[in-house]
Motif scaffolding. Structure first.
Motif, PDB file in Angstrom:
ATOM      1  N   PRO A 197       0.788  -1.352   0.068  1.00  8.26           N
ATOM      2  CA  PRO A 197       0.049   0.024   0.004  1.00  8.26           C
ATOM      3  C   PRO A 197       0.710   1.146  -0.060  1.00  8.26           C
ATOM      4  O   PRO A 197       1.815   1.381   0.660  1.00  8.26           O
ATOM      5  CB  PRO A 197      -0.713  -0.086   1.284  1.00  8.26           C
ATOM      6  CG  PRO A 197      -0.810  -1.682   1.441  1.00  8.26           C
ATOM      7  CD  PRO A 197       0.339  -2.129   0.949  1.00  8.26           C
ATOM      8  N   GLY A 198       0.515   2.120  -0.827  1.00 10.85           N
ATOM      9  CA  GLY A 198       1.160   3.429  -0.834  1.00 10.85           C
ATOM     10  C   GLY A 198       2.421   3.327  -1.591  1.00 10.85           C
ATOM     11  O   GLY A 198       3.021   4.605  -1.787  1.00 10.85           O
ATOM     12  N   VAL A 199       2.752   2.360  -2.371  1.00  8.27           N
ATOM     13  CA  VAL A 199       4.091   1.903  -3.218  1.00  8.27           C
ATOM     14  C   VAL A 199       3.541   1.544  -4.625  1.00  8.27           C
ATOM     15  O   VAL A 199       3.048   0.532  -4.871  1.00  8.27           O
ATOM     16  CB  VAL A 199       4.971   0.962  -2.680  1.00  8.27           C
ATOM     17  CG1 VAL A 199       6.320   1.094  -3.385  1.00  8.27           C
ATOM     18  CG2 VAL A 199       5.240   1.433  -1.194  1.00  8.27           C
ATOM     19  N   ARG A 200       4.000   2.462  -5.736  1.00 10.25           N
ATOM     20  CA  ARG A 200       3.779   2.000  -7.041  1.00 10.25           C
ATOM     21  C   ARG A 200       4.847   1.865  -7.815  1.00 10.25           C
ATOM     22  O   ARG A 200       5.637   3.138  -7.772  1.00 10.25           O
ATOM     23  CB  ARG A 200       2.498   2.752  -7.589  1.00 10.25           C
ATOM     24  CG  ARG A 200       1.320   3.193  -6.863  1.00 10.25           C
ATOM     25  CD  ARG A 200       0.559   4.133  -6.919  1.00 10.25           C
ATOM     26  NE  ARG A 200      -0.353   4.025  -8.421  1.00 10.25           N
ATOM     27  CZ  ARG A 200      -0.868   4.562  -9.280  1.00 10.25           C
ATOM     28  NH1 ARG A 200      -0.662   6.143  -9.230  1.00 10.25           N
ATOM     29  NH2 ARG A 200      -1.481   4.243 -10.295  1.00 10.25           N
ATOM     30  N   VAL A 201       5.153   0.951  -8.528  1.00  6.36           N
ATOM     31  CA  VAL A 201       6.401   0.844  -9.318  1.00  6.36           C
ATOM     32  C   VAL A 201       5.843   0.866 -10.938  1.00  6.36           C
ATOM     33  O   VAL A 201       5.283  -0.146 -11.352  1.00  6.36           O
ATOM     34  CB  VAL A 201       7.279  -0.257  -9.058  1.00  6.36           C
ATOM     35  CG1 VAL A 201       8.641  -0.376  -9.674  1.00  6.36           C
ATOM     36  CG2 VAL A 201       7.411  -0.539  -7.500  1.00  6.36           C
ATOM     37  N   PHE A 202       6.451   1.971 -11.708  1.00  3.32           N
ATOM     38  CA  PHE A 202       6.263   2.020 -12.950  1.00  3.32           C
ATOM     39  C   PHE A 202       7.489   1.559 -13.866  1.00  3.32           C
ATOM     40  O   PHE A 202       8.743   2.067 -13.646  1.00  3.32           O
ATOM     41  CB  PHE A 202       5.964   3.455 -13.399  1.00  3.32           C
ATOM     42  CG  PHE A 202       4.657   4.027 -12.755  1.00  3.32           C
ATOM     43  CD1 PHE A 202       3.377   3.744 -13.566  1.00  3.32           C
ATOM     44  CD2 PHE A 202       4.674   4.517 -11.458  1.00  3.32           C
ATOM     45  CE1 PHE A 202       2.188   4.416 -12.900  1.00  3.32           C
ATOM     46  CE2 PHE A 202       3.426   4.983 -10.900  1.00  3.32           C
ATOM     47  CZ  PHE A 202       2.075   4.896 -11.797  1.00  3.32           C
TER      48      PHE A 202
END
Length: 366
Positions: A289-294
């Motif tokens: 949660p709160g971490v997004r990896v593009f």
């Protein structure tokens, strides 16, 4: 190695005078502030705070360039080459003796320039990629009776007609001028996001063939947190909004309109991909949660967005951490407050905590 970096925003005419200062908590310069470059690109290398050096002095081979972008009006219609195309084009212009700083120079280096944009504003608008011919024909149905618009419908019957239709439009002429005028006139009564784009472009670039070309393309309307990935050959133009942009460290741009800058139609046609595709949204991994990896399909960069949580971000090389809200603390390093950025060198990972919205840009492992 942790060192704070900064830079002066580029004052391109399409930039907003207030958006970057408001986002980063800085005083406005009084002029347009279009792009804040955070990288080692020679066009505008970031400066090391407290040291008489630029980031190019300590990380000359940084494979990516991180930017904060604020568009108050549309950018040029453009595309970027593959590495093979860039190498060939660079060698060709070098052999021809075209100076690197010449306005007519297309290839400033031998690199490709894939890029992604992460929207911060509500909305962020962009043109991106060719859409199926049938979608354009559907949008034109309400005005199909206008004889000035009929030539476009006659030419664009299937996806196989996209290239020839684009070439006709971008080359211009009296019939294209009449078409553009008709599209602008009828846009006032048409209700569609594509017609809204026609109206916006006509205000910024009256009479430009790019107004008609926009109907061949997707108009993407992003909300905060949405992202687009623009690979080599993708035709695009940012129209309005504020975002964080991450790209390979290149400055190779082939322009096709909506700009007073150099336009090289034959060279643009060499690199364009006319295959219709969906809007190229880049969907992130969400390991916590709160971490997004593009993670696009290139080795030049990956971007991790950390929103108010504690997490460890693995690094494949040098990195830059930018905070645009609150405060992000780096374990064993500095706190990065809103509007500040830190270069991270020689670390295998960074642990980030705090209430900040932080962007961590790094390369990827091949």
């Amino acid at each position: 190695m942790f060192v704070e970096i900064t830079n002066t925003p580029r004052d391109y005419a399409w930039g907003s005078p207030s958006a970057i200062p408001e986002l980063l908590g800085r005083e406005p310069s009084g002029g347009p502030e279009a792009e804040l470059w955070l990288g080692a690109h020679p066009g505008s290398p970031a400066r090391l705070v407290g040291r008489d050096e630029t980031l190019r002095d300590v990380a000359p081979r940084l494979p990516f360039l991180l930017k904060v972008l604020a568009a108050a009006s549309p950018l040029s219609l453009q595309a970027h080459p593959t590495i093979a195309q860039a190498e060939e084009g660079f060698a060709r212009e070098e052999a021809a003796g075209v100076p690197l700083d010449a306005p007519s120079r297309n290839y400033k280096d031998r690199l490709h320039k894939p890029e992604m944009i992460y929207a911060l504003s509500d909305p962020f608008r962009a043109l991106s990629g060719f859409r199926p011919a049938e979608e354009t024909r559907t949008v034109l149905e309400p005005v199909a009776g206008d004889e000035r618009i009929a030539p476009l419908l006659d030419r664009l019957r299937t996806d196989a007609d996209l290239r020839a239709t684009f070439e006709w439009l971008i080359t211009g002429g009296d019939d294209v001028d009449d078409l553009v005028a008709a599209l602008v006139e009828t846009s006032s009564v048409a209700d569609d996001v594509a017609w809204d784009t026609v109206r916006r472009l006509s205000e910024a670039y009256p009479g430009d063939p790019g107004i008609a070309i926009s109907l061949l393309l997707h108009t993407a309307v992003l909300q905060p947190g949405d992202a687009l990935y623009l690979p080599a050959g993708n035709i695009h133009a940012y129209l309005e909004g504020v975002g964080v942009e991450l790209m390979a460290a290149s400055d190779n741009v082939l322009r096709g309109g909506l700009t007073p800058k150099h336009v090289d139609v034959p060279e643009l046609l060499r690199v364009l991909d006319f295959t219709p595709r969906p809007v190229p949204y880049l969907v992130p991994d969400e390991p916590a949660p709160g971490v997004r990896v593009f993670r696009p399909d290139v080795p030049d960069f990956v971007m991790t967005v950390v929103d108010g949580v504690e997490t460890e971000v693995p690094l494949a090389g040098d990195a830059i951490v930018l905070c645009v809200r609150g405060e992000s603390r780096i374990s064993g390093g500095p706190s990065v407050e809103r509007g500040h950025a830190v270069f991270v060198g020689g670390e295998s990972a960074v642990r980030i905590s705090g209430d900040g919205l932080a962007f961590v840009a790094t390369g990827t492992r091949r």
